[in-house]
Design an enzyme around this catalytic site. Structure first.
Site, PDB file in Angstrom:
ATOM      1  N   CYS A  91      53.964  45.040   6.815  1.00  0.00           N
ATOM      2  CA  CYS A  91      55.326  45.006   6.256  1.00  0.00           C
ATOM      3  C   CYS A  91      56.279  45.116   7.436  1.00  0.00           C
ATOM      4  O   CYS A  91      56.293  46.132   8.132  1.00  0.00           O
ATOM      5  CB  CYS A  91      55.540  46.151   5.270  1.00  0.00           C
ATOM      6  SG  CYS A  91      57.246  46.266   4.653  1.00  0.00           S
TER       7      CYS A  91
ATOM      8  N   CYS B 157      62.691  40.376   4.293  1.00  0.00           N
ATOM      9  CA  CYS B 157      61.269  40.531   4.583  1.00  0.00           C
ATOM     10  C   CYS B 157      61.087  40.236   6.058  1.00  0.00           C
ATOM     11  O   CYS B 157      61.255  39.093   6.494  1.00  0.00           O
ATOM     12  CB  CYS B 157      60.431  39.585   3.729  1.00  0.00           C
ATOM     13  SG  CYS B 157      58.667  39.656   4.093  1.00  0.00           S
TER      14      CYS B 157
END
Length: 305
Positions: free
Chosen positions: A241, A106
Protein backbone atom coordinates in the site's frame (compact mmCIF):
# COMPACT_ATOMS: atom_id res chain seq x y z
CA UNK A 1 -4.27 3.20 -0.52
CA UNK A 2 -8.31 4.16 -0.37
CA UNK A 3 -11.73 5.64 0.28
CA UNK A 4 -15.03 3.90 1.00
CA UNK A 5 -17.14 6.69 -0.43
CA UNK A 6 -19.86 5.42 -2.75
CA UNK A 7 -20.05 8.35 -5.23
CA UNK A 8 -19.30 7.01 -8.71
CA UNK A 9 -18.94 10.22 -10.70
CA UNK A 10 -21.23 11.85 -13.22
CA UNK A 11 -20.21 10.43 -16.60
CA UNK A 12 -23.20 9.07 -18.52
CA UNK A 13 -23.37 5.31 -18.99
CA UNK A 14 -23.69 4.14 -22.58
CA UNK A 15 -26.54 1.69 -23.31
CA UNK A 16 -25.77 -2.01 -23.13
CA UNK A 17 -26.25 -2.34 -26.89
CA UNK A 18 -23.45 0.17 -27.40
CA UNK A 19 -21.23 -1.54 -24.86
CA UNK A 20 -21.68 -4.88 -26.65
CA UNK A 21 -20.20 -3.36 -29.82
CA UNK A 22 -17.19 -1.99 -27.98
CA UNK A 23 -13.85 -3.76 -27.66
CA UNK A 24 -12.88 -2.70 -24.17
CA UNK A 25 -9.15 -3.20 -23.79
CA UNK A 26 -7.30 -3.55 -20.51
CA UNK A 27 -3.81 -3.91 -19.10
CA UNK A 28 -2.72 -5.57 -15.88
CA UNK A 29 -0.01 -4.02 -13.75
CA UNK A 30 1.36 -3.93 -10.23
CA UNK A 31 3.57 -1.94 -7.91
CA UNK A 32 5.31 -4.15 -5.30
CA UNK A 33 2.51 -6.68 -5.67
CA UNK A 34 -0.36 -4.19 -5.32
CA UNK A 35 -2.13 -5.09 -8.58
CA UNK A 36 -4.55 -3.24 -10.82
CA UNK A 37 -6.63 -3.68 -13.95
CA UNK A 38 -6.06 -0.62 -16.15
CA UNK A 39 -8.91 0.42 -18.47
CA UNK A 40 -8.17 3.14 -21.05
CA UNK A 41 -11.05 5.54 -21.73
CA UNK A 42 -9.51 8.17 -23.97
CA UNK A 43 -12.92 9.36 -25.16
CA UNK A 44 -14.38 9.62 -21.66
CA UNK A 45 -17.31 7.38 -22.60
CA UNK A 46 -17.25 4.76 -19.87
CA UNK A 47 -18.96 4.72 -16.51
CA UNK A 48 -17.59 1.84 -14.48
CA UNK A 49 -20.13 0.67 -11.93
CA UNK A 50 -19.39 -0.93 -8.59
CA UNK A 51 -20.82 -4.21 -9.92
CA UNK A 52 -18.45 -4.16 -12.89
CA UNK A 53 -15.48 -3.42 -10.63
CA UNK A 54 -16.30 -6.36 -8.38
CA UNK A 55 -16.75 -8.67 -11.38
CA UNK A 56 -13.49 -7.65 -13.06
CA UNK A 57 -11.37 -7.74 -9.90
CA UNK A 58 -12.70 -11.12 -8.73
CA UNK A 59 -9.64 -13.37 -8.43
CA UNK A 60 -11.46 -16.55 -9.44
CA UNK A 61 -14.18 -15.45 -11.86
CA UNK A 62 -12.60 -12.27 -13.21
CA UNK A 63 -9.14 -10.96 -14.02
CA UNK A 64 -8.28 -10.38 -10.38
CA UNK A 65 -6.88 -7.22 -8.83
CA UNK A 66 -6.83 -4.98 -5.77
CA UNK A 67 -8.52 -2.28 -7.82
CA UNK A 68 -9.21 -0.66 -11.19
CA UNK A 69 -7.49 2.34 -12.77
CA UNK A 70 -9.56 4.09 -15.46
CA UNK A 71 -7.33 6.19 -17.71
CA UNK A 72 -9.30 9.23 -18.87
CA UNK A 73 -8.41 12.75 -20.05
CA UNK A 74 -8.76 15.05 -17.05
CA UNK A 75 -11.03 17.40 -18.99
CA UNK A 76 -13.46 14.49 -19.51
CA UNK A 77 -13.38 13.20 -15.94
CA UNK A 78 -17.02 14.08 -15.26
CA UNK A 79 -16.08 15.68 -11.93
CA UNK A 80 -15.78 19.47 -11.76
CA UNK A 81 -13.08 19.43 -9.08
CA UNK A 82 -10.96 17.01 -11.09
CA UNK A 83 -11.61 18.71 -14.46
CA UNK A 84 -10.24 21.94 -12.97
CA UNK A 85 -6.80 20.26 -12.96
CA UNK A 86 -6.82 19.71 -16.75
CA UNK A 87 -4.45 22.62 -17.45
CA UNK A 88 -1.66 21.02 -15.41
CA UNK A 89 -2.53 17.31 -15.51
CA UNK A 90 -3.73 15.92 -18.86
CA UNK A 91 -4.67 12.49 -17.48
CA UNK A 92 -6.92 11.55 -14.55
CA UNK A 93 -6.48 8.37 -12.51
CA UNK A 94 -10.03 7.23 -11.73
CA UNK A 95 -9.31 4.67 -9.02
CA UNK A 96 -11.78 2.09 -7.64
CA UNK A 97 -11.19 -0.39 -4.83
CA UNK A 98 -11.95 -4.06 -5.47
CA UNK A 99 -15.32 -3.72 -3.70
CA UNK A 100 -16.34 -0.92 -6.10
CA UNK A 101 -15.84 1.97 -3.68
CA UNK A 102 -14.06 5.12 -4.82
CA UNK A 103 -10.63 6.17 -3.58
CA UNK A 104 -9.07 9.58 -3.09
CA UNK A 105 -5.60 8.29 -3.94
CA UNK A 106 -3.45 5.20 -4.38
CA UNK A 107 0.31 5.59 -4.13
CA UNK A 108 1.19 2.34 -5.88
CA UNK A 109 -1.63 2.96 -8.35
CA UNK A 110 -0.19 6.34 -9.40
CA UNK A 111 3.15 4.73 -10.26
CA UNK A 112 1.47 1.96 -12.27
CA UNK A 113 -0.80 4.55 -13.92
CA UNK A 114 2.24 6.68 -14.80
CA UNK A 115 4.07 3.64 -16.18
CA UNK A 116 1.08 2.85 -18.39
CA UNK A 117 0.99 6.44 -19.69
CA UNK A 118 4.68 6.24 -20.54
CA UNK A 119 4.70 2.78 -22.14
CA UNK A 120 1.68 3.61 -24.33
CA UNK A 121 3.05 6.96 -25.46
CA UNK A 122 0.32 9.01 -23.82
CA UNK A 123 3.11 10.81 -21.96
CA UNK A 124 6.67 11.12 -23.23
CA UNK A 125 8.40 13.38 -20.68
CA UNK A 126 10.34 12.22 -17.62
CA UNK A 127 8.33 14.49 -15.34
CA UNK A 128 4.60 15.06 -15.50
CA UNK A 129 1.52 15.52 -13.36
CA UNK A 130 -1.34 13.06 -12.82
CA UNK A 131 -4.77 14.20 -11.61
CA UNK A 132 -6.33 12.25 -8.75
CA UNK A 133 -9.21 12.82 -6.36
CA UNK A 134 -6.50 13.63 -3.82
CA UNK A 135 -5.18 16.46 -6.02
CA UNK A 136 -2.49 16.81 -8.69
CA UNK A 137 0.51 14.51 -8.15
CA UNK A 138 3.91 15.24 -9.66
CA UNK A 139 5.58 12.11 -11.06
CA UNK A 140 9.24 11.63 -11.92
CA UNK A 141 10.61 8.73 -13.96
CA UNK A 142 13.60 7.08 -12.29
CA UNK A 143 15.87 4.25 -13.46
CA UNK A 144 15.01 0.55 -13.80
CA UNK A 145 11.24 0.98 -14.03
CA UNK A 146 10.96 2.99 -10.83
CA UNK A 147 8.89 6.14 -10.33
CA UNK A 148 8.65 8.73 -7.60
CA UNK A 149 5.44 10.54 -6.68
CA UNK A 150 5.22 13.78 -4.72
CA UNK A 151 2.48 12.84 -2.25
CA UNK A 152 2.29 16.25 -0.54
CA UNK A 153 1.74 17.08 3.09
CA UNK A 154 0.30 14.70 5.67
CA UNK A 155 -2.57 15.69 7.93
CA UNK A 156 -2.72 14.17 11.43
CA UNK A 157 -6.18 12.87 12.33
CA UNK A 158 -7.58 14.69 15.35
CA UNK A 159 -9.38 12.62 17.95
CA UNK A 160 -10.89 13.24 21.38
CA UNK A 161 -9.53 9.88 22.54
CA UNK A 162 -6.34 7.93 21.74
CA UNK A 163 -6.55 5.98 18.51
CA UNK A 164 -6.48 2.23 19.07
CA UNK A 165 -6.47 -0.88 16.90
CA UNK A 166 -7.79 -4.25 18.04
CA UNK A 167 -7.15 -7.65 16.46
CA UNK A 168 -8.39 -10.59 18.48
CA UNK A 169 -6.97 -10.23 21.98
CA UNK A 170 -4.37 -7.64 20.95
CA UNK A 171 -4.98 -3.91 21.39
CA UNK A 172 -2.45 -1.26 20.38
CA UNK A 173 -2.39 2.52 20.62
CA UNK A 174 -1.81 4.01 17.20
CA UNK A 175 -1.21 7.15 15.19
CA UNK A 176 -3.74 8.58 12.76
CA UNK A 177 -2.83 10.40 9.55
CA UNK A 178 -4.43 11.28 6.21
CA UNK A 179 -2.33 11.06 3.02
CA UNK A 180 -5.08 11.80 1.84
CA UNK A 181 -6.56 8.36 2.66
CA UNK A 182 -7.11 7.85 6.40
CA UNK A 183 -4.62 5.55 8.13
CA UNK A 184 -4.18 4.06 11.59
CA UNK A 185 -0.56 3.01 12.19
CA UNK A 186 0.50 0.74 15.06
CA UNK A 187 3.95 -0.53 16.01
CA UNK A 188 3.98 -4.19 17.06
CA UNK A 189 6.51 -6.72 18.36
CA UNK A 190 5.99 -9.06 15.40
CA UNK A 191 4.03 -8.74 12.16
CA UNK A 192 2.45 -12.07 13.04
CA UNK A 193 0.66 -10.31 15.92
CA UNK A 194 -1.79 -8.97 13.31
CA UNK A 195 -3.12 -12.49 12.81
CA UNK A 196 -4.65 -13.62 9.53
CA UNK A 197 -6.25 -10.25 8.71
CA UNK A 198 -9.13 -12.07 7.07
CA UNK A 199 -11.40 -9.57 8.80
CA UNK A 200 -11.00 -5.85 9.25
CA UNK A 201 -9.27 -4.74 12.47
CA UNK A 202 -11.39 -2.69 14.86
CA UNK A 203 -10.28 0.94 14.94
CA UNK A 204 -11.44 3.34 17.65
CA UNK A 205 -12.77 5.89 18.16
CA UNK A 206 -15.04 5.35 15.18
CA UNK A 207 -15.76 9.08 14.96
CA UNK A 208 -12.14 9.69 13.95
CA UNK A 209 -12.64 7.48 10.88
CA UNK A 210 -16.14 8.15 9.51
CA UNK A 211 -15.20 6.50 6.18
CA UNK A 212 -13.17 3.66 7.69
CA UNK A 213 -9.41 3.27 7.92
CA UNK A 214 -6.46 1.59 6.31
CA UNK A 215 -4.57 -0.11 9.13
CA UNK A 216 -0.80 -0.61 9.10
CA UNK A 217 1.11 -2.95 11.44
CA UNK A 218 4.79 -2.03 11.69
CA UNK A 219 8.02 -3.45 13.12
CA UNK A 220 11.33 -1.63 13.31
CA UNK A 221 14.09 -3.46 11.41
CA UNK A 222 17.02 -1.06 11.67
CA UNK A 223 17.75 2.65 11.67
CA UNK A 224 15.23 4.27 9.29
CA UNK A 225 14.17 0.82 8.11
CA UNK A 226 10.75 -0.67 8.91
CA UNK A 227 8.54 -3.52 7.68
CA UNK A 228 4.74 -3.53 7.53
CA UNK A 229 1.52 -5.37 6.81
CA UNK A 230 -1.63 -3.54 5.81
CA UNK A 231 -5.38 -4.07 5.79
CA UNK A 232 -6.96 -1.80 3.17
CA UNK A 233 -10.52 -0.57 3.16
CA UNK A 234 -12.53 -2.14 0.37
CA UNK A 235 -9.83 -4.72 -0.38
CA UNK A 236 -8.48 -6.57 2.67
CA UNK A 237 -4.83 -7.43 3.29
CA UNK A 238 -2.70 -6.56 0.27
CA UNK A 239 0.93 -7.14 -0.66
CA UNK A 240 1.58 -3.41 -0.60
CA UNK A 241 0.00 0.00 0.00
CA UNK A 242 1.72 3.15 -1.20
CA UNK A 243 -0.14 5.67 0.94
CA UNK A 244 0.18 3.17 3.81
CA UNK A 245 3.96 3.10 3.41
CA UNK A 246 3.93 6.91 3.54
CA UNK A 247 1.80 6.83 6.69
CA UNK A 248 4.20 4.33 8.27
CA UNK A 249 7.27 6.44 7.45
CA UNK A 250 5.45 9.52 8.79
CA UNK A 251 4.74 7.74 12.07
CA UNK A 252 8.26 6.25 12.28
CA UNK A 253 9.85 9.67 11.81
CA UNK A 254 7.86 11.09 14.69
CA UNK A 255 8.45 8.03 16.84
CA UNK A 256 12.20 8.53 16.34
CA UNK A 257 11.88 12.29 16.86
CA UNK A 258 13.87 12.76 13.63
CA UNK A 259 14.29 16.16 12.03
CA UNK A 260 15.44 17.63 8.74
CA UNK A 261 15.27 15.63 5.52
CA UNK A 262 14.77 11.92 6.17
CA UNK A 263 14.50 8.78 4.05
CA UNK A 264 12.87 5.53 5.18
CA UNK A 265 13.05 2.07 3.71
CA UNK A 266 9.65 0.42 4.03
CA UNK A 267 9.48 -3.33 3.36
CA UNK A 268 6.08 -4.64 2.30
CA UNK A 269 5.18 -8.27 1.54
CA UNK A 270 5.48 -7.51 -2.18
CA UNK A 271 8.81 -5.68 -2.15
CA UNK A 272 10.40 -2.46 -0.93
CA UNK A 273 9.38 1.19 -1.12
CA UNK A 274 11.26 4.36 -0.23
CA UNK A 275 9.57 7.28 1.52
CA UNK A 276 11.30 10.65 1.83
CA UNK A 277 10.08 13.52 3.99
CA UNK A 278 11.70 16.94 3.93
CA UNK A 279 11.89 19.47 6.74
CA UNK A 280 8.65 21.07 5.50
CA UNK A 281 6.79 17.77 5.86
CA UNK A 282 6.48 17.12 2.11
CA UNK A 283 6.42 13.38 1.42
CA UNK A 284 7.69 11.57 -1.70
CA UNK A 285 7.05 7.89 -2.47
CA UNK A 286 9.39 5.93 -4.75
CA UNK A 287 9.19 2.38 -6.03
CA UNK A 288 8.78 0.09 -9.03
CA UNK A 289 5.89 -0.29 -11.46
CA UNK A 290 5.32 -3.01 -14.03
CA UNK A 291 2.79 -3.85 -16.75
CA UNK A 292 2.44 -7.63 -16.99
CA UNK A 293 -0.37 -8.24 -19.51
CA UNK A 294 -2.79 -6.68 -21.98
CA UNK A 295 -6.05 -7.96 -23.43
CA UNK A 296 -9.70 -7.39 -24.25
CA UNK A 297 -12.48 -7.70 -21.70
CA UNK A 298 -15.19 -10.26 -22.35
CA UNK A 299 -18.64 -8.66 -22.78
CA UNK A 300 -19.73 -10.74 -19.79
CA UNK A 301 -17.33 -8.71 -17.65
CA UNK A 302 -18.98 -5.47 -18.76
CA UNK A 303 -22.68 -5.93 -19.52
CA UNK A 304 -25.05 -5.52 -16.59
CA UNK A 305 -26.72 -8.73 -15.46
Amino acid sequence: MRSSRSRLGTTKLKPNAYARRMSITFAKGHGTGNDFVIIPDDAGQLLITAEQVRRITDRRKGIGADGILRVVPTALAGDADVAALADVAPWFMDYRNADGSIAEMCGNGVRVFAHFLRTTGRVTSDEFIVATRGGAKHVSVLEDGHYSVAMGLSHPISSDAPISVRVGGHVWTGSGVELPNPHAVVFVQSLEDAGTLLEAPTVAPAAAYPHGANVEFVVEVADRHVAMRVFERGVGETLSCGTGACAVAWAARRRADASGDTSWRVDVPGGTLTVDEDERGMITLSGPAEIVATGVLSPDMWIAR
